[in-house]
Write an enzyme that holds these catalytic residues in place. Structure first.
Site, PDB file in Angstrom:
ATOM      1  N   ARG A   1       0.839  -1.206   0.000  1.00 44.95           N
ATOM      2  CA  ARG A   1       0.000   0.000   0.000  1.00 44.95           C
ATOM      3  C   ARG A   1       0.878   1.262   0.000  1.00 44.95           C
ATOM      4  O   ARG A   1       0.948   1.970  -0.990  1.00 44.95           O
ATOM      5  CB  ARG A   1      -0.923  -0.025   1.239  1.00 44.95           C
ATOM      6  N   ASP A   2       1.592   1.488   1.082  1.00 45.14           N
ATOM      7  CA  ASP A   2       2.344   2.747   1.210  1.00 45.14           C
ATOM      8  C   ASP A   2       3.475   2.821   0.184  1.00 45.14           C
ATOM      9  O   ASP A   2       3.715   3.864  -0.425  1.00 45.14           O
ATOM     10  CB  ASP A   2       2.924   2.856   2.625  1.00 45.14           C
TER      11      ASP A   2
ATOM     12  N   HIS B   1       3.562   3.889  12.798  1.00 45.12           N
ATOM     13  CA  HIS B   1       3.874   3.805  11.369  1.00 45.12           C
ATOM     14  C   HIS B   1       5.025   4.779  11.125  1.00 45.12           C
ATOM     15  O   HIS B   1       4.847   5.994  11.225  1.00 45.12           O
ATOM     16  CB  HIS B   1       2.609   4.204  10.591  1.00 45.12           C
TER      17      HIS B   1
ATOM     18  N   HIS C   1       8.514   6.256   9.049  1.00 43.59           N
ATOM     19  CA  HIS C   1       9.265   6.399   7.796  1.00 43.59           C
ATOM     20  C   HIS C   1      10.730   6.626   8.133  1.00 43.59           C
ATOM     21  O   HIS C   1      11.071   7.077   9.225  1.00 43.59           O
ATOM     22  CB  HIS C   1       8.710   7.570   6.973  1.00 43.59           C
TER      23      HIS C   1
ATOM     24  N   CYS D   1       9.643   9.153  -0.543  1.00 44.47           N
ATOM     25  CA  CYS D   1       8.834  10.131   0.170  1.00 44.47           C
ATOM     26  C   CYS D   1       8.557  11.305  -0.746  1.00 44.47           C
ATOM     27  O   CYS D   1       9.481  11.936  -1.238  1.00 44.47           O
ATOM     28  CB  CYS D   1       9.597  10.603   1.411  1.00 44.47           C
TER      29      CYS D   1
HETATM   30 ZN    ZN Z   1       3.456   6.168   5.352  1.00 44.48          ZN
END
Ligand code: ZN
Length: 330
Positions: free
Chosen positions: A33-34, A230, A232, A263
């Site tokens: 997903r991400d 979550h 990064h 990102c």
């Molecule tokens: Zn994320």
């Protein structure tokens, strides 16, 4: 740390999901997903299916397989319903999806997802930009989703989480006050989310902030209402932040294989925390993930073949594990 039960709480349409979750820390793979929604190209569904099947076979117990969004805006996610159906056939896997609103939640429920997460940005500007909704509108959306879930028989009700995005800072507003995150957590639980998660969407967090914010939210809504973060790795602090979160009692950590995704706010930066490195760290700390690291690293070959032009990150795949490590971590 007690044995994990996060996914055991999940009532599912898939009878096997959540079983066999006697691990200390659940590593929730969010790459499909991400990771995939952050890259331009659409990956063919066979690659995606092989990817999640192989990760589950390596012992990954929870995978966010896609999101039910507007496919005109995010064509990479157009096959999420089929991904959910495929993933539900995998024994013992908790199948998670992201939904931006009630409409997405209805589609997720229809497809049979075990866990649905709605992102609610702590930064109102980010929320407007991301989902074109104010905080008040997002709270209403959470309430409507809860109502929809309550209409289902208990056994079919998915676990419902609200992820507080930009919980550690926003690329538009900059600093996000802790008081805003705490207030939002209370409102989301009040509106019917079973728990909240804290998301470092922009990679602004540091271990000190992680500790402070987790403690404050635990204090406000209860430690059982915030069990996942979550993270990064935009600025290289992903693993340090994960270790701090574990120390604060967090038992579910999101990550993506090979740190896939990048990102949008920091060109050239890696995406989520790298699953392979995270598993290595957690297991090295003496906590069980249930994941076979060797098998997990081998899953990278599926991504290398299917998305050859995307960079894959990670130290463990290059450096390998220390001598003797494998004897003590199976
Ligand atoms: Zn994320």
């Amino acid at each position: 740390m007690s044995a994990l039960s996060n996914s055991d709480n999940i009532s599912t349409g898939c009878s096997s999901a959540g079983k066999g979750s006697s691990v200390d820390v659940i590593i929730s793979e969010v790459g499909p997903r991400d990771g995939l929604q952050s890259i331009d190209q659409c990956v063919d569904i066979d690659t995606k299916k092989r990817w999640i099947t192989a990760e589950a076979a390596a012992g990954v117990r929870e995978i966010e397989v896609g999101s039910f969004v507007n496919y005109k805006l995010l064509p990479q996610m157009c096959d999420t319903a089929e991904m959910v159906r495929h993933a539900c056939g995998i024994e013992g896997l908790t199948v998670a999806v992201l939904v931006p609103n009630l409409r997405g939640a209805v589609a997720a429920i229809e497809a049979g997802a075990h866990k649905i997460s709605i992102p609610v940005s702590a930064s109102e500007t980010h929320s407007q930009k991301n989902v074109r909704r104010t905080h008040a509108q997002m709270i209403d959306e959470v309430r409507a989703i809860r109502q929809r879930i309550e209409e289902l028989p208990k056994a079919q009700q998915p676990y419902f989480e609200a992820g507080i995005a930009t919980a550690f800072g926003c690329s538009i507003e900059g600093h996000v006050p802790l008081s805003k995150v705490v207030e939002l957590a209370g409102l989301l639980i009040g509106a019917g989310a079973e728990e909240v998660g804290l998301s470092d969407t922009t990679g602004y967090a540091n271990p000190q902030m992680i500790r402070e914010r987790i403690r404050a939210v635990h204090c406000a809504v209860g430690s059982d209402k915030l069990t996942g973060v979550h993270l990064h790795n935009t600025r290289g602090l992903g693993l340090a932040n994960a270790a701090a979160a574990i120390d604060e009692g967090i038992t579910t950590l999101d990550s993506s294989l090979g740190g896939l995704g990048g990102c949008p706010f920091a060109p050239g930066a890696s995406g989520n925390v790298v699953t392979e490195d995270l598993v290595f760290m957690v297991e090295s700390m003496g906590l069980s993930t249930g994941i076979d690291l060797d098998k997990l690293v081998q899953v990278r070959s599926i991504l290398k073949a299917g998305i050859a032009e995307e960079p894959l990150y990670g130290f463990i795949p290059d450096a390998g594990v220390p001598v003797g490590w494998a004897d003590t971590h199976v």
